[in-house]
Write a protein that holds these residues in place. Structure first.
Motif, short mmCIF file in Angstrom:
data_model
loop_
_atom_site.label_atom_id
_atom_site.label_comp_id
_atom_site.label_asym_id
_atom_site.label_seq_id
_atom_site.Cartn_x
_atom_site.Cartn_y
_atom_site.Cartn_z
N ASN A 23 0.83 -1.19 0.00
CA ASN A 23 0.00 0.00 0.00
C ASN A 23 0.88 1.26 0.00
N ILE A 25 0.29 4.25 0.90
CA ILE A 25 0.15 5.04 2.13
C ILE A 25 1.05 4.46 3.21
N HIS A 26 1.03 3.13 3.34
CA HIS A 26 1.90 2.50 4.34
C HIS A 26 3.36 2.80 4.02
N LEU A 29 4.22 6.20 5.22
CA LEU A 29 4.30 6.26 6.68
C LEU A 29 5.58 5.60 7.19
N VAL A 32 8.27 8.06 6.75
CA VAL A 32 8.27 9.03 7.85
C VAL A 32 9.00 8.43 9.05
N PHE A 36 12.40 9.56 11.16
CA PHE A 36 12.53 9.71 12.61
C PHE A 36 13.74 8.96 13.13
N ALA A 59 9.64 15.04 7.80
CA ALA A 59 8.48 14.36 8.39
C ALA A 59 7.28 15.29 8.45
N GLY A 60 7.52 16.58 8.73
CA GLY A 60 6.40 17.49 8.96
C GLY A 60 5.83 18.08 7.69
N VAL A 64 4.06 15.03 4.42
CA VAL A 64 2.63 15.34 4.47
C VAL A 64 2.11 15.64 3.08
N LEU A 67 1.66 12.33 1.36
CA LEU A 67 0.44 11.68 1.84
C LEU A 67 -0.78 12.32 1.21
N PHE A 68 -0.75 13.64 1.18
CA PHE A 68 -1.85 14.43 0.64
C PHE A 68 -2.16 13.98 -0.78
N MET A 71 -3.37 10.31 -1.03
CA MET A 71 -4.73 10.13 -0.54
C MET A 71 -5.76 10.67 -1.53
N MET A 72 -5.35 11.67 -2.31
CA MET A 72 -6.27 12.24 -3.30
C MET A 72 -6.55 11.25 -4.43
#
Lengths: 170, 363
Positions: A23, A25-26, A29, A32, A36, A59-60, A64, A67-68, A71-72
């Motif tokens: 995936n 998205i995974h 993440l 990210v 860290f 990361a910030g 993001v 991801l944005f 997700m779209m």
């Protein structure tokens, strides 16, 4: 030292998971999480400023945005058609070449021994104050040039996002 | 260090109890209602009854949700907020200070921005269009408002020449190792280092900081997703925003983080602008009000006094946030973006320039 091994294992594991997870998205993440872990390495090196910058920028902000965008997309309909054997081969060659280059560089690099540095090193090198001294004294011109580059990028983004004449606001 | 950890955890937990009760009472007062009155005297036990209900509720995960992300998202939100408390000096001296990291406030801004990832995870994994809308709005808002927030923090850092929050705090009163002058300007020749009190607070050392605090306050409201910037959870349009699908304990965790965030930005505002843990009373002649109300650093009495002043000022800010929430209507998305990019950001850049000039005058 033990903590370093643990952190390194964690970093490598999460980096692997970025590539291996199905995936997207995974994947992001995990990326990210990898950042860290790298920030954790910076803390161990006492480079506090780099640690915070790494988190706040990668990361910030950048992750993001990733991801944005992901997700779209409707993932079920827009499955990436990059699963053909040709692209897999190309990816493997690219990654392999990078690995070879990195290993070659690491082998050529001479890491200074503790004794060669006169038996002392400055623990405060990575602090904000020292970094500022170096940036604004030794590397002032490149620093200012980079800021101009950023400014140009910002102006460009504003120009792209600007409302055309006659276009509705909302 | 470990005392600070436990105190911070206790503080966040107490804060949600105090916060929810006072919010309901304050909103009731502002709308000419009574608020909770049934459970306990003046409804004091209402919040405990609510908590008990939340703990008993079933932890529902929607069937089509991404289970792992859905379950982990509230924890990430909470950890991001809680990690922010690490660098907050809760009092003078060393007892109530968590981390002494030089990076201080910068670390705080960085770690709090991780909150966004938690919000996005919560919104996306719920597999609900309202949740996703809420998450999108939350992220767009928080990312934009981080810019005026960061710039206003930068102004204070320029004046105090340090990122360490304890160092910034100490400078604003009688324990400062450098001298303090009226309005921070040495050439005026009025030495106020022994006077302390309100005259050495940052907002007094650099008088324009009062207006900067307004920018900081607005930006911090948006960071907490509080009204009038609560479009991510706009009840009238989005059911509950990114936490629509959450129930029970996880919903409580999201709420805990929201109230924790309110307290965190209040702490930050107080530390940067309003004299941190110093009392507002100055020494006047032989009436040593500042000495009496501050005690000595690294003593029990001094630590408690500092803690009291910090908490008192922070809760004043929290009250201000609630006041704003129950007074102003919610902003539209385009108004929100107009405010941050065309009003707050240019204004805070102006303040950065002003602070630079002021810093030159201070030397």
């Amino acid at each position: 030292m033990q903590f370093w091994y643990f952190l390194t294992a964690l970093t490598l594991l999460s980096a692997l998971m970025v590539v291996l997870s199905k995936n997207p998205i995974h994947s992001v993440l995990y990326l990210v999480f990898t950042f860290f872990c790298i920030s954790g390495h910076y803390v161990l090196l006492n480079a506090q400023f780099l640690m915070a910058v790494n988190i706040i920028v990668y990361a910030g902000a950048i992750m993001v945005l990733f991801l944005f965008v992901i997700m779209m997309l409707d993932l079920r309909r827009n499955m990436p058609d990059s699963k053909s054997n040709l692209t897999k081969l190309a990816g493997a060659i690219l990654g392999g070449t990078l690995l070879v280059i990195l290993v070659a560089v690491m082998r050529k690099t001479q890491f200074p021994q503790f004794s060669q540095m006169g038996g002392k090193f400055d623990t405060q090198t990575g602090m904000v104050e020292n970094l500022g001294q170096v940036l604004f004294r030794d590397y002032l011109l490149p620093f200012e040039l980079v800021s101009i580059l950023f400014f140009v990028a910002m102006v460009g983004a504003v120009m792209l996002g600007k409302r055309e004449a006659g276009e509705r606001n909302f | 260090m470990f005392i600070a950890l436990i105190v911070c955890l206790g503080l966040i937990l107490t804060n949600v109890v105090v916060g929810v009760y006072s919010e309901r009472k304050i909103s009731a007062f502002m709308q000419d209602r009574l608020g909770p009155m049934e459970v306990g005297k003046y409804g004091l036990l209402q919040i405990f009854a609510d908590l008990l209900k939340l703990l008993q509720k079933e932890d529902i995960v929607p069937k089509l949700a991404d289970r792992k992300l859905f379950l982990i998202a509230p924890c990430i939100i909470f950890i991001a907020i809680f990690a922010g408390f690490a660098v907050i000096p809760l009092s003078s001296g060393e007892y109530l200070q968590g981390s002494k990291a030089e990076i201080g406030v910068f670390y705080l801004l960085a770690i709090v921005s991780v909150d966004i990832i938690g919000l996005l995870m919560a919104g996306w994994s719920s597999n609900n269009k309202y949740s996703l809308f809420g998450a999108m709005r939350a992220v767009a808002q928080i990312v934009s408002y981080e810019i005026p927030l960061g710039l206003s923090v930068l102004c204070v850092v320029m004046i105090s020449q340090s990122l360490n929050l304890q160092e910034i705090s100490t400078q604003q009163g009688i324990f400062s190792s450098e001298g303090n002058y009226l309005f921070g300007i040495k050439s005026l020749g009025i030495d106020v280092s022994a006077v302390g009190g309100i005259f050495t607070w940052n907002v007094f050392r650099m008088p324009f900081f009062f207006f900067l605090y307004i920018i900081f306050f607005i930006a911090s409201l948006a960071e907490c997703n509080r009204a009038p910037f609560d479009i991510p959870e706009a009840e009238s349009e989005l059911v509950g925003g990114f936490h629509t699908e959450y129930s029970g304990l996880r919903w409580a965790l999201i709420f805990l983080s929201e109230y924790g965030m309110m307290l965190l930005v209040s702490f930050l505002g107080v530390i940067l602008f309003w004299g941190s843990w110093y009392s507002p009373f100055p020494n006047i002649g032989s009436v040593r009000l500042a000495d009496w109300t501050n005690g000595e650093p690294n003593t029990i009495a001094g630590t408690l006094a500092g803690f009291f002043w910090l908490i008192a000022k922070a809760y004043l800010c929290v009250f201000l946030q609630m006041w704003v929430r129950w007074t102003f209507p919610r902003l539209r998305v385009d108004q929100l973006m107009y405010l941050t990019w065309k009003v707050l950001t240019p204004a805070s850049i102006l303040f950065v320039v002003l602070s630079g000039i002021w810093r030159m005058l201070m030397n």
